[in-house]
Design an enzyme around this catalytic site. Structure first.
Site, PDB file in Angstrom:
ATOM      1  N   LYS A  35       0.857  -1.190   0.000  1.00  0.00           N
ATOM      2  CA  LYS A  35       0.000   0.000   0.000  1.00  0.00           C
ATOM      3  C   LYS A  35       0.890   1.237   0.000  1.00  0.00           C
ATOM      4  O   LYS A  35       1.787   1.368   0.837  1.00  0.00           O
ATOM      5  CB  LYS A  35      -0.914   0.002   1.221  1.00  0.00           C
ATOM      6  CG  LYS A  35      -1.922   1.147   1.224  1.00  0.00           C
ATOM      7  CD  LYS A  35      -2.950   0.953   2.325  1.00  0.00           C
ATOM      8  CE  LYS A  35      -4.047   2.004   2.250  1.00  0.00           C
ATOM      9  NZ  LYS A  35      -5.085   1.789   3.285  1.00  0.00           N
ATOM     10  N   ASP A 135     -14.493   0.823   9.333  1.00  0.00           N
ATOM     11  CA  ASP A 135     -14.723   0.832   7.888  1.00  0.00           C
ATOM     12  C   ASP A 135     -14.973  -0.571   7.343  1.00  0.00           C
ATOM     13  O   ASP A 135     -14.531  -0.918   6.253  1.00  0.00           O
ATOM     14  CB  ASP A 135     -13.531   1.477   7.167  1.00  0.00           C
ATOM     15  CG  ASP A 135     -13.861   1.869   5.724  1.00  0.00           C
ATOM     16  OD1 ASP A 135     -15.050   2.127   5.441  1.00  0.00           O
ATOM     17  OD2 ASP A 135     -12.943   1.920   4.890  1.00  0.00           O
TER      18      ASP A 135
END
Length: 305
Positions: A35, A135
């Site tokens: 990432k 989330d």
């Protein structure tokens, strides 16, 4: 090449904060997920500090977790030149993709419960570390072919002791509105693990009926439903489920955190009676590689033949 050892090969996904790549750890010759923070965020001084602070928070939060149902972090680098998080590359597919493979976009009760129970197992570790994910959504849940459910993306994770308003703004914290808890949408600072359990309730309803509890795609109306509208019953979609399972979903979707189950472990215990029954023959039966039923019927079984 990142950190003189990771080769980036292809983009797996993009988000506001950056990209996730499939890469390779060259010294160990293994595939990894990497990432990276979006270069445009790092190029603007006004957003650079906030982006780096948020990314640093994510890497620390993810690295302190060690659980089968949570993606393992291998490495991280946050410098003036490099900002990346290196994780295990999960061979499987997202829960969102599996919905598209299901007839009527629905899971049967054992399959839906298997996903939810493993989410609760992973969340128990998240909450024990004084973290809240904030989330959970179908795109952030991966299903490996051996049946293991993996929770991804701790980009919105909140430390229960975090009091820095720059890192916990309401706009940042709403995540995916389809699974956002009322207290998160209301901008309350006192979020705890029960906010994640609300998301589990949304996902359970979605898996069993094929639609989220409040399926509208208008953000303002969706937020209003989460804040004030009674959640629909699974039976309203024409699906029959055991009464105790419906009662659990209703409790998970309570507007007030105090009216929900107190912990992920409590939810797991309530789900346990509905987990799939073992099917030893299926473990060695030749099946399609992407058979969406197999992982739940043979959790942690051998790879498909």
């Amino acid at each position: 090449m990142l950190c003189e050892r990771y080769r980036l090969e292809s983009v797996l996904g993009r988000g506001i904060m950056g990209q996730v790549w499939q890469g390779r750890d060259l010294p160990l010759d293994r595939p990894v997920a990497v990432k990276t923070v979006a270069t445009e965020l790092l190029a603007v001084p006004s957003s650079r500090d906030a982006a780096l602070a948020r990314f640093s928070r994510e890497t620390r939060a993810a690295a302190r977790l060690d659980h089968t149902n949570i993606t393992t972090v291998f490495d991280a680098s946050i410098t003036a030149d490099t900002c990346c998080l290196v994780m295990e590359l999960i061979e499987g597919t997202t829960l969102e993709y599996l919905f598209d493979q299901q007839q009527d976009r629905r899971f049967d009760v054992p399959s839906a419960v298997s996903v939810a129970a493993q989410l609760c197992a992973g969340l128990s570790a998240v909450h024990a570390a004084d973290l809240v994910h904030r989330d959970l959504k179908t795109q952030n849940i991966m299903i490996r072919r051996d049946g293991i459910v993996k929770i991804l993306d701790f980009g919105l994770v909140k430390l229960l002791s975090d009091t820095d308003p720059r890192l916990t703004t309401t706009g940042e914290g709403v995540g995916n509105l389809f699974c956002a808890s009322p207290e998160m949408l209301a901008g309350r600072d006192e979020l705890d693990g029960r906010s994640d359990l609300y998301a589990v309730g949304c996902l359970l309803h979605h898996m069993l009926t094929g639609e989220p509890p409040f399926p509208t795609r208008q953000p303002a109306l969706l937020a209003s439903h989460h804040l004030a509208s009674p959640p629909p019953l699974v039976a309203d979609a024409g699906v029959d489920v055991p009464g105790d399972l419906q009662n659990l979903i209703t409790a998970l979707l309570a507007k007030q955190p105090d009216e929900r189950p107190s912990s992920a472990a409590e939810v797991y215990a309530a789900l346990a009676p509905h987990l799939p029954k073992p099917d030893p023959e299926l473990a060695v039966r030749r099946t399609p590689a992407e058979d969406p039923r197999r992982p739940f019927l043979v959790p942690q079984g051998p790879m498909p033949l």
